[in-house]
Scaffold this motif. Structure first.
Motif, short mmCIF file in Angstrom:
data_model
loop_
_atom_site.label_atom_id
_atom_site.label_comp_id
_atom_site.label_asym_id
_atom_site.label_seq_id
_atom_site.Cartn_x
_atom_site.Cartn_y
_atom_site.Cartn_z
N LEU A 1 0.82 -1.21 0.00
CA LEU A 1 0.00 0.00 0.00
C LEU A 1 0.85 1.26 0.00
O LEU A 1 0.39 2.32 -0.43
CB LEU A 1 -0.94 -0.01 1.21
N ALA A 2 2.10 1.15 0.44
CA ALA A 2 3.00 2.30 0.39
C ALA A 2 3.27 2.74 -1.05
O ALA A 2 3.62 3.91 -1.30
CB ALA A 2 4.33 1.96 1.07
N GLY A 3 3.09 1.82 -2.02
CA GLY A 3 3.27 2.16 -3.42
C GLY A 3 2.05 2.80 -4.05
O GLY A 3 2.05 3.12 -5.23
N ARG A 4 0.99 2.98 -3.27
CA ARG A 4 -0.25 3.63 -3.69
C ARG A 4 -0.83 3.02 -4.97
O ARG A 4 -0.98 3.69 -6.00
CB ARG A 4 -0.05 5.14 -3.85
N PRO A 5 -1.21 1.75 -4.92
CA PRO A 5 -1.84 1.13 -6.09
C PRO A 5 -3.17 1.79 -6.42
O PRO A 5 -3.90 2.23 -5.52
CB PRO A 5 -2.03 -0.32 -5.65
N SER A 6 -3.51 1.84 -7.69
CA SER A 6 -4.78 2.44 -8.11
C SER A 6 -5.96 1.63 -7.60
O SER A 6 -6.98 2.19 -7.18
CB SER A 6 -4.85 2.54 -9.64
N VAL A 7 -5.84 0.30 -7.65
CA VAL A 7 -6.91 -0.60 -7.22
C VAL A 7 -6.29 -1.76 -6.47
O VAL A 7 -5.27 -2.32 -6.90
CB VAL A 7 -7.72 -1.14 -8.41
N VAL A 8 -6.91 -2.15 -5.36
CA VAL A 8 -6.55 -3.36 -4.63
C VAL A 8 -7.74 -4.30 -4.70
O VAL A 8 -8.88 -3.88 -4.53
CB VAL A 8 -6.19 -3.03 -3.17
N ALA B 1 -4.45 2.77 -0.90
CA ALA B 1 -5.14 2.24 -2.08
C ALA B 1 -6.07 3.30 -2.67
O ALA B 1 -6.82 3.94 -1.94
CB ALA B 1 -5.94 1.00 -1.73
N GLY B 2 -6.04 3.46 -3.99
CA GLY B 2 -6.95 4.41 -4.62
C GLY B 2 -8.39 3.94 -4.56
O GLY B 2 -9.31 4.71 -4.30
N ALA B 3 -8.60 2.65 -4.81
CA ALA B 3 -9.92 2.03 -4.74
C ALA B 3 -9.74 0.60 -4.29
O ALA B 3 -8.65 0.01 -4.45
CB ALA B 3 -10.61 2.07 -6.10
N VAL B 4 -10.79 0.03 -3.72
CA VAL B 4 -10.76 -1.36 -3.26
C VAL B 4 -11.94 -2.09 -3.87
O VAL B 4 -13.09 -1.66 -3.72
CB VAL B 4 -10.81 -1.45 -1.72
N VAL B 5 -11.66 -3.18 -4.59
CA VAL B 5 -12.71 -4.02 -5.16
C VAL B 5 -12.65 -5.36 -4.44
O VAL B 5 -11.63 -6.05 -4.48
CB VAL B 5 -12.53 -4.21 -6.67
N VAL B 6 -13.74 -5.71 -3.77
CA VAL B 6 -13.79 -6.90 -2.92
C VAL B 6 -14.59 -8.00 -3.62
O VAL B 6 -15.74 -7.79 -4.01
CB VAL B 6 -14.44 -6.58 -1.56
N LEU C 1 -17.89 -5.82 -4.59
CA LEU C 1 -18.11 -4.56 -3.90
C LEU C 1 -16.95 -3.64 -4.24
O LEU C 1 -15.79 -4.04 -4.11
CB LEU C 1 -18.18 -4.78 -2.39
N ALA C 2 -17.23 -2.43 -4.71
CA ALA C 2 -16.18 -1.46 -5.02
C ALA C 2 -16.33 -0.24 -4.13
O ALA C 2 -17.40 0.38 -4.10
CB ALA C 2 -16.25 -1.04 -6.49
N VAL C 3 -15.27 0.08 -3.40
CA VAL C 3 -15.23 1.28 -2.56
C VAL C 3 -14.16 2.19 -3.16
O VAL C 3 -12.98 1.85 -3.15
CB VAL C 3 -14.91 0.92 -1.10
N THR C 4 -14.60 3.32 -3.72
CA THR C 4 -13.71 4.19 -4.49
C THR C 4 -13.84 5.62 -4.00
O THR C 4 -14.70 5.95 -3.18
CB THR C 4 -14.06 4.13 -5.98
N GLY C 5 -13.01 6.49 -4.56
CA GLY C 5 -13.08 7.89 -4.21
C GLY C 5 -14.31 8.58 -4.75
O GLY C 5 -14.68 9.67 -4.30
N SER C 6 -15.00 7.96 -5.71
CA SER C 6 -16.18 8.57 -6.32
C SER C 6 -17.48 7.88 -5.94
O SER C 6 -18.55 8.27 -6.42
CB SER C 6 -16.05 8.59 -7.85
N GLY C 7 -17.42 6.86 -5.11
CA GLY C 7 -18.64 6.19 -4.69
C GLY C 7 -18.41 4.74 -4.32
O GLY C 7 -17.30 4.20 -4.49
N THR C 8 -19.47 4.12 -3.82
CA THR C 8 -19.43 2.70 -3.44
C THR C 8 -20.53 1.98 -4.20
O THR C 8 -21.68 2.44 -4.24
CB THR C 8 -19.64 2.54 -1.92
N TRP C 9 -20.19 0.86 -4.83
CA TRP C 9 -21.14 0.10 -5.64
C TRP C 9 -21.07 -1.39 -5.31
O TRP C 9 -20.00 -1.91 -4.95
CB TRP C 9 -20.86 0.27 -7.13
#
Length: 301
Positions: free
Chosen positions: A165-172, A200-205, A213-221
């Motif tokens: 996470l220190a590398g700041r991935p766009s999506v985990v 993490a920029g966004a997390v897709v579970v 489940l996607a938790v992102t900077g622009s919303g959760t879906w």
């Protein structure tokens, strides 16, 4: 170009049996060997979709030679980093009752030079989207060293995930159990938010049959498939990553990315081996996936 990285490459061996009974002798009806490891599976799916993809992986010994030969036969573009150790094998047992049993070897130890050669290969390719997938073998550096400079997707677990996470991935992309393991939180929305705070920029579970489940900077879906499928689930998560890489590279909206990811995951369940996808199902299912905004918490316990 999408570049996938597989530090812990494997030769996947898949047995099909009538049933799996602990302590008994089994006779396999079918045995298949294929180049594997999560990043290799992602590259195979992307190649089947006609994407511009290249796999970067390690290979050593006679098992590594078998991996290279399989990739060449499948015409999957690859940069292979030679290693002194013997490439591991992973074993999947598919039983007629639908159960899937996996045995994964840990992988050979990498030297510092081998890891740096792998990292240099990634830097040389300058990918539009970088996919870092799978476990790290003994002696490997961290994924954080590879991330940065491009859009990126991280699919690993445990300490390797937290350190990256220190590398700041766009999506985990963890599954629900992996997410709970690294955060200690049972609610996936709250747990995903913790990973976002950590870099993490966004997390897709992955929620299994319940979709994504996607938790992102622009919303959760929450995205759900139209029907529950049975089959070989071993490559479903890698298919999700492949779809995320495609959508991220093309600048799609999160709802559209998730539709493609759920559809491609189902297509992988219908495939006989990890890395195979049922393209007819993929194209048909994209229009049937239900994507809903989730302003509150999603309880999967």
């Amino acid at each position: 170009m999408i570049v996938t990285v597989t530090p812990n490459t494997a030769l996947d061996v898949t047995y099909t049996v009538d049933g799996l009974r602990p302590g008994e002798v089994h006779r396999a009806r079918d045995v298949r060997h294929r180049a594997g490891g999560k990043g290799v599976n992602v590259a195979r799916v992307l190649h089947a979709l006609g994407a511009d993809v290249r796999a970067i992986l390690t290979a050593g010994g006679s098992t590594g030679a078998a991996v290279e030969a399989d990739l060449a036969a499948a015409e999957i573009p690859a940069d292979v980093v030679p290693i002194g150790g013997e490439t591991r094998r992973t074993t999947t047992v598919l039983a007629d009752d639908g159960s899937v049993t996996l045995v994964n070897e840990p992988g050979p130890r990498l030297t510092g030079t081998e890891w740096q050669t792998l990292a240099a290969a990634v830097r040389t390719r300058k990918p539009d989207v970088l996919v870092c997938s799978g476990s790290l073998p003994p002696g490997a550096g961290g994924y954080a060293e590879l991330l940065g400079g491009s859009k990126s997707i991280l699919d690993t677990s445990g300490e390797a995930l937290l350190a990256a996470l220190a590398g700041r991935p766009s999506v985990v992309k963890p599954n629900a159990e992996e997410l709970r393991e690294v955060t200690g939180l049972r609610d996936p929305v709250a747990a995903a938010a913790e990973l976002r705070k950590a870099g993490a920029g966004a997390v897709v579970v992955s929620l299994g049959g319940e979709g994504l489940l996607a938790v992102t900077g622009s919303g959760t879906w929450h995205a759900a498939p139209s029907t529950l499928l049975s089959g070989n689930t071993t490559g479903a998560g890698d298919a999700v990553v492949a779809a995320l890489a495609l959508g991220l590279g093309q600048g799609e909206s999160w709802p559209d990315i998730l539709r493609g990811a759920v559809a491609l995951s189902g297509a992988a369940v219908l495939g006989p081996l990890a890395g195979d996808v049922d393209l007819a199902h993929y194209h048909r299912e994209q229009g049937l996936v239900a994507v809903r905004a989730r302003p509150g918490l999603l309880d999967t316990t």
